[in-house]
Design a protein around this motif. Sequence first.
Motif, mmCIF file in Angstrom:
data_model
loop_
_atom_site.group_PDB
_atom_site.id
_atom_site.type_symbol
_atom_site.label_atom_id
_atom_site.label_comp_id
_atom_site.label_asym_id
_atom_site.label_seq_id
_atom_site.Cartn_x
_atom_site.Cartn_y
_atom_site.Cartn_z
ATOM 1 N N GLU A 80 1.570 9.721 4.559
ATOM 2 C CA GLU A 80 0.430 9.237 4.121
ATOM 3 C C GLU A 80 0.398 8.868 2.479
ATOM 4 O O GLU A 80 -0.132 8.156 1.955
ATOM 5 C CB GLU A 80 -0.599 9.952 4.689
ATOM 6 N N LEU A 88 0.935 0.088 7.833
ATOM 7 C CA LEU A 88 1.957 0.675 7.229
ATOM 8 C C LEU A 88 3.265 -0.025 7.352
ATOM 9 O O LEU A 88 3.797 0.045 8.391
ATOM 10 C CB LEU A 88 2.217 2.088 7.982
ATOM 11 N N MET A 115 -1.538 1.293 0.760
ATOM 12 C CA MET A 115 -1.879 1.017 1.958
ATOM 13 C C MET A 115 -3.324 1.456 1.983
ATOM 14 O O MET A 115 -3.946 2.455 1.415
ATOM 15 C CB MET A 115 -1.224 2.079 2.930
ATOM 16 N N ALA A 171 2.575 6.350 1.343
ATOM 17 C CA ALA A 171 2.022 4.779 2.127
ATOM 18 C C ALA A 171 0.903 4.626 0.977
ATOM 19 O O ALA A 171 0.769 3.619 0.564
ATOM 20 C CB ALA A 171 1.657 5.171 3.461
#
Length: 461
Positions: A422, A402, A430, A425
């Motif tokens: 998340e 990350l 990611m 990301a």
Amino acid sequence: MNNPRLTTLCRRHHAVLLSNDEQVISIAIVGAPPKELMDSLRFMTQKRIDIECWDQPRMDQHRHTSQDTHLPAAHVDTGNVVELLNQTFQQALQQRASDIHFEPGDAVLRVRLRVDGVLHPLPDFSPTLSGPLIARLKVLGNLDIAERRLPQDGQFSVDIAGRNVSFRIATLPCRGGEKVVLRLLHQVKQALDVTALGMNASQLQTFHQALNQPQGLMLVTGPTGSGKTVTLYSALQARNRPEINLCSVEDPVEIPLDGINQTQINTRAGLTFQNVLRAMLRQDPDVVMVGEIRDTETAEIAIKAAQTGHLVLSTLHTNSTTETLIRLQQMGVARWMISSALLLVIAQRLVRRLCPHCREQDGDYDALPVTLWPGVLPHWRAKGCDRCYHGYHGRIALFEVLAITPSLKQAIVSGANPEEVEQLARASGMTTLFEHGCEAVAQGQTTVEELLRVLGVPHGE
């Protein structure tokens, strides 16, 4: 070659050890040998096993006429503790074990090795050996033999087959006496090279970009035994040049490296992470490695160091990259400090590597929901051969990397929850831990079953 533990193991399964040389073990048994016996023999020796099938009369005759059948048991019960420990140490090295567990009970002293992250039992010792064996381990670790009520820990080194091997020892009082766990140190055989860690191309590029920054905080997260130490040392080695001053504070120093000033803490002498870190910042460092952030004070010192011209690397015990942000806040670190200092968070796990010599594909694995992995994954069968154990040999690392982008910095300051972080990301590209694991399955490096054993099914899927 006499081996009382092999003889005891065979006798427990109503078999007879006929011979044991450098390459072959020969046993006799009535009927088909139990799977547990075969697995234990392969685990203990890694030799070819020859089996003679006897009928019951012949077995009875052998037991009646053999006068030394029961001698090995007596040897194990009253044998030399030093010799038994040396045999166990040699076996641990041979099997690539990371830990040895000695667990006293009423009926037996259980001994288990952790190999590739999974515990495997060795033949039990007599319970009469618990006291002298644990006392011997305490002597090696320079621990207090008379103290049986409190946990103790230490380190020692022994010479095993001409090789110096270091152990970390930890004792714990339990119902049967004292349990002892030994961790084998200095067993890193892979090159300390970031390109050899196992990251995919995108993750490696992100890692390199952060590692080459002049200042900031890089965190490697995961449970104990997930490979964080190798990742940290590989990062240090990547910056290990004559023009850079690298310093580390560790508990303990697990891998001595030339070119790095490594300090081991000593809490009994007052040498704590905080004290060493403060002193280290007066040593004109460029790169600082803190073995583990355990409390608020250490976290704040590390973050302030990252804000004042130092690249700081450390570890934290969290389950994912996004949970790390919450953990730092729970430790009392202000969100603006996290946002300004943090460069990168890496979460990692280790899964067992499929043996390339005996793996077999058995169709496809179609039980994963498309939200977890949209494609079709091969279903691998860990068959097992004489080059591996139960179809696996060694482990590979799975990563989630990350990078703290400007949008993520803003989200941290505004108090975004892990789910929102998340989403941001993943929108920036990611790869999650589970997705990286699925990539490894697709490449034949591990199995879906192993992936689910280590990671479970991600929440919300």
